[in-house]
Design a protein around this motif. Sequence first.
Motif, PDB file in Angstrom:
ATOM      1  N   SER A 191       0.844  -1.189   0.000  1.00 19.30           N
ATOM      2  CA  SER A 191       0.000   0.000   0.000  1.00 19.30           C
ATOM      3  C   SER A 191       0.881   1.241   0.000  1.00 19.30           C
ATOM      4  N   ARG A 192       0.302   2.347  -0.450  1.00 18.01           N
ATOM      5  CA  ARG A 192       1.020   3.630  -0.474  1.00 18.01           C
ATOM      6  C   ARG A 192       0.070   4.718   0.009  1.00 18.01           C
ATOM      7  N   LEU A 193       0.474   5.400   1.050  1.00 11.22           N
ATOM      8  CA  LEU A 193      -0.315   6.529   1.529  1.00 11.22           C
ATOM      9  C   LEU A 193      -0.304   7.654   0.514  1.00 11.22           C
ATOM     10  N   ALA A 194      -1.382   8.408   0.504  1.00 10.53           N
ATOM     11  CA  ALA A 194      -1.475   9.587  -0.355  1.00 10.53           C
ATOM     12  C   ALA A 194      -2.159  10.705   0.417  1.00 10.53           C
ATOM     13  N   ARG A 195      -1.884  11.919  -0.008  1.00 12.69           N
ATOM     14  CA  ARG A 195      -2.593  13.087   0.500  1.00 12.69           C
ATOM     15  C   ARG A 195      -3.330  13.653  -0.696  1.00 12.69           C
ATOM     16  N   VAL A 196      -4.647  13.461  -0.726  1.00 11.39           N
ATOM     17  CA  VAL A 196      -5.430  13.736  -1.928  1.00 11.39           C
ATOM     18  C   VAL A 196      -6.276  14.993  -1.724  1.00 11.39           C
ATOM     19  N   ALA A 197      -6.110  15.948  -2.640  1.00 14.61           N
ATOM     20  CA  ALA A 197      -7.001  17.110  -2.704  1.00 14.61           C
ATOM     21  C   ALA A 197      -8.067  16.807  -3.740  1.00 14.61           C
ATOM     22  N   TYR A 198      -9.315  16.744  -3.312  1.00 13.54           N
ATOM     23  CA  TYR A 198     -10.432  16.431  -4.205  1.00 13.54           C
ATOM     24  C   TYR A 198     -10.954  17.740  -4.797  1.00 13.54           C
TER      25      TYR A 198
END
Length: 375
Positions: free
Chosen positions: A180-187
């Motif tokens: 798995s890979r964490l992400a910081r997602v701006a929607y």
Amino acid sequence: MAMNTEHRRRCAYRWSWLAVLLVPLPVVGQQDAKSREAPDKDKITQWRTEAEALPLFKKTEPLELQLVANYRLLLRDRDTLSVREYWGEVRVSDSSGAERRLPVRLRTRGHFRLASRNCAFVPLRLEFAKKDVMGTPFEGQDELKLVTHCNGTALYEQYVLREHLAYRLHGVLAPSAFRSRLARVAYVDSASGRVLETRPAMFLEHEGHVARRMEGEVVEIRRALFGDVDLDQMTEVALFEYFIGNSDYSLYALHNIRLVRRWSDSVLLPISYDYDFSGLVNARYATPPPQLNLRSVRDRLYRGPCRQPEEMAPHVARYLQRKAHLMALPDSIPGLDRSYVRDVREFLGEFFGRIESPRSIRSVFWDNCEKRPGM
């Protein structure tokens, strides 16, 4: 005299297993519709090497990106059978640091987390054209699951980080585990260009890439029993589930389990995923399967094949040898709440207390293990 609740549950559980075992089984060794002739050794090695080298999972720091879509439409699609695709765009930095805008097709997915009564935000599936993602963190990917935050509170953000921890723990113990890979997602709303929210999320490795790293292919074979799969691999999976306090899986029903058929010998290798109902994550919505008579997801139950202490020895040794690494790993997850880190160390410590005693090993994995042909 009326039966008490516990006795009724035990009877119901036993009868459910009898019903399961009376269902005609398929010939597990038979080639299924999705299987094909094994490729040559050079091709197997090439595919394994390529899967191992995928850039998305070579780094551990959270991936920063923007995901542009029409969320007004996307968040309404709650049908578990839906195959509708939505236009989207991923904005991410490439290997040179320049922003790339990658066209992506979006689909909703899942069951529990897809229901609006459970989650305000939907889990997503992203589909790329491989030619569009060259030179970016998504190079080599054409389909990925994105585990999202479910609801817009700090606690639900923590659940994403906790489940990522489960995958990281499994990776320390088993090279074949899902990555798995964490992400910081701006929607980003596609109509207004406005950022609606920015939340942690998690990309999960595609099962086909996991299979290639295991030098095999994913096959759809239901109703498999312990005797149909590699016993040591099944024990590895069941022991890890016991480690994190997860009982929400089934080999027989392929529930949160996938099967990989190894090309060299056609042996079936189970692999596990989806840990948000585990005691490690300890989500407020999670409950154990009612037929198992567990009070909470923090109650551990070993559900794998019963093994004598000498058979469990190499599996237990793997945990003991890596204990320091496993116990330190929660500190490496950025953003993980400190009170949870202390709590999860205690939870994992209870597991080690059970496997450091030969008497306890015999009790858990043999004496009190339910002698069943599968689960």
